[in-house]
Design a protein around this motif. Structure first.
Motif, short mmCIF file in Angstrom:
data_model
loop_
_atom_site.label_atom_id
_atom_site.label_comp_id
_atom_site.label_asym_id
_atom_site.label_seq_id
_atom_site.Cartn_x
_atom_site.Cartn_y
_atom_site.Cartn_z
N ALA A 1 -0.01 3.58 -3.16
CA ALA A 1 -0.77 4.79 -2.81
C ALA A 1 -0.19 6.07 -3.42
O ALA A 1 -0.94 6.86 -4.00
CB ALA A 1 -0.90 4.92 -1.30
N LEU B 1 -2.20 8.45 -6.06
CA LEU B 1 -2.48 9.85 -5.73
C LEU B 1 -1.93 10.80 -6.78
O LEU B 1 -2.59 11.78 -7.14
CB LEU B 1 -1.92 10.19 -4.35
N ILE C 1 0.83 -1.21 0.00
CA ILE C 1 0.00 0.00 0.00
C ILE C 1 0.87 1.26 0.00
O ILE C 1 0.49 2.27 -0.60
CB ILE C 1 -1.00 -0.02 1.18
N TRP C 2 2.03 1.21 0.63
CA TRP C 2 2.92 2.38 0.69
C TRP C 2 3.62 2.60 -0.64
O TRP C 2 4.17 3.68 -0.88
CB TRP C 2 3.95 2.22 1.80
#
Length: 43
Positions: A14, A18, A10-11
């Motif tokens: 994401a 974005l 997710i890091w």
């Protein structure tokens, strides 16, 4: 390496998502007449 990616995906994903959303929003806001950016309305 595989366990690191499983735990922290997710890091990694994401920020990419974005930035893609930000670029899309900027393109949508600036779409229209290409000369509109250089046209200033007088009131």
């Amino acid at each position: 390496m595989s366990s690191f990616l499983k735990e922290n995906w997710i890091w990694i994903v994401a920020p990419i998502v974005l930035v893609a959303i930000g670029v899309f929003v900027i393109l949508k806001m600036s779409s229209g007449d290409p000369a509109a950016a250089f046209t200033y309305t007088l009131r």
